[in-house]
Design a protein around this motif. Sequence first.
Motif, PDB file in Angstrom:
ATOM      1  N   GLU A  56      -5.639   2.342  -6.302  1.00 52.05           N
ATOM      2  CA  GLU A  56      -5.280   1.218  -5.441  1.00 52.05           C
ATOM      3  C   GLU A  56      -6.419   1.014  -4.450  1.00 52.05           C
ATOM      4  N   MET A  74       0.846  -1.202   0.000  1.00 52.81           N
ATOM      5  CA  MET A  74       0.000   0.000   0.000  1.00 52.81           C
ATOM      6  C   MET A  74       0.871   1.238   0.000  1.00 52.81           C
ATOM      7  N   ARG A  75       0.523   2.176  -0.857  1.00 51.31           N
ATOM      8  CA  ARG A  75       1.296   3.409  -0.963  1.00 51.31           C
ATOM      9  C   ARG A  75       1.205   4.245   0.302  1.00 51.31           C
ATOM     10  N   GLY A  76       2.198   5.067   0.529  1.00 49.77           N
ATOM     11  CA  GLY A  76       2.233   5.894   1.728  1.00 49.77           C
ATOM     12  C   GLY A  76       1.650   7.269   1.546  1.00 49.77           C
ATOM     13  N   GLU A  77       1.305   7.618   0.312  1.00 55.87           N
ATOM     14  CA  GLU A  77       0.640   8.894   0.054  1.00 55.87           C
ATOM     15  C   GLU A  77      -0.158   8.797  -1.231  1.00 55.87           C
ATOM     16  N   ALA A  78      -1.134   9.676  -1.378  1.00 56.85           N
ATOM     17  CA  ALA A  78      -1.991   9.694  -2.559  1.00 56.85           C
ATOM     18  C   ALA A  78      -2.566  11.087  -2.720  1.00 56.85           C
ATOM     19  N   GLU A  79      -3.019  11.386  -3.932  1.00 59.11           N
ATOM     20  CA  GLU A  79      -3.677  12.672  -4.163  1.00 59.11           C
ATOM     21  C   GLU A  79      -5.029  12.712  -3.466  1.00 59.11           C
ATOM     22  N   VAL A  94      -1.019   7.416   6.008  1.00 54.10           N
ATOM     23  CA  VAL A  94      -1.043   7.701   4.578  1.00 54.10           C
ATOM     24  C   VAL A  94      -1.285   9.200   4.416  1.00 54.10           C
ATOM     25  N   ARG A 136       0.044   3.025  10.964  1.00 51.87           N
ATOM     26  CA  ARG A 136       0.528   3.444   9.652  1.00 51.87           C
ATOM     27  C   ARG A 136      -0.201   4.707   9.202  1.00 51.87           C
ATOM     28  N   LEU A 164      -6.357   6.331  -3.634  1.00 46.88           N
ATOM     29  CA  LEU A 164      -6.259   5.175  -2.740  1.00 46.88           C
ATOM     30  C   LEU A 164      -7.598   4.993  -2.050  1.00 46.88           C
ATOM     31  N   ASP A 201      -4.295   9.392  -9.080  1.00 49.28           N
ATOM     32  CA  ASP A 201      -3.600   8.945  -7.869  1.00 49.28           C
ATOM     33  C   ASP A 201      -4.599   8.829  -6.717  1.00 49.28           C
TER      34      ASP A 201
END
Length: 387
Positions: free
Chosen positions: A169, A1-6, A197, A195, A32, A30
């Motif tokens: 994602e 899982m990405r750590g940042e998103a738009e 994001v 965690r 999530l 972008d």
Amino acid sequence: MRGEAEVVIIGAGISGLAIAYSLQKRGVKDILILDESYIGAGSTGRCATGIRASFTSKEHVVLMKHSIELWRKYAVGELGAEGLYYDQSGYVWIATRDESAEFFEKLVKLHNSLGVNTKIIGLNELRELVPPMRIKGVSGAMFDPTAGKSYPFDTIFAFLKLVKRDGAEVVTRAKVVKILTSSGRVTGVELDGGRVVKAPTVVVAAGSGSRDLLKTVGVNLPIENIPRHALITEPYKEAFKPLVIDWDTPGVPYIVQSKEGGFFMGRDIEEKPELPLTSQRVDFMPKAVKPLTKFFPWLRNVRILRYWVGYYVTTPDHHPIYGPVKSIEGLYVATGYSGHGYMMGPITGELMAEWILKGKPHIPEAERLTLERFEKGALIKELAVIG
């Protein structure tokens, strides 16, 4: 899982997926989507398929008119190719009291004035629409030909496939426990386990969990999670196409046949808010079926296959809460549909994407449904809450 998103969207039901889809169509890639359970685990996967514009408030009628246009468009486009199904076979509203028949006439005038072509029908047309129905005692009937039905899991997995294809994602079993802010604007979310994001835009479309998420930033969301019950029978050959509503029986029972042949049935029975969804009631099945036997005596002999409970995430005025949270820049909410979230899914996606990218939606009626209406006391009455 990405750590940042738009954009982070919390909730992978119809609302969250439709918002992602609409954002992608406007160039946002972008994205999530986080869900604490599985795809469609909340109210989306527990609804009884109905889609209609025959409401009693201008806001609902107008928004659902647009939503139905999108349902039709989606069903013949790429979403339809991936399994989204929409059958525009109508709703039939039955009155057994003269006062209700007169009320239907007033509703038809409202609907027609807003571009929804409901109509009063006579007993002969009622027989044609619902051939196996016994019409003794019927005082009047209203037909909504724009209404129809769709199937939640077909729909959400069509959305899911396309939003993932276009770069979103989607992570399940990912419980958001806190919305993060700094200096009056959103900065991201924190998940169970710590965690983080990062995101400049967060959309809360988490259904029954939305209230607790907003509490983490000091925002009171006036919703209650009210248990509602539904059942489906074994499949039978096609008996009729429209969804039929018994308006004058307390609890407003309804019946509709699925494309596989099973009959969905439900009605409102008194429940305490926030009861767990495991709180099934042995008295529900006879309460749902028995009132409908006056119109369909053969229901006494059908076999019930399955029964379940879902939440109506309910606001005081039975309208959704849409749009930005004014006190926190970059935070948006889409919840509180009071049983109508699935049918509103397509228009929810469009409206929320417009709010996020343009600052306002193209439908003026939607602007009356923001969280601020509760602070101002500008609530909007809706009478036609079914199930």
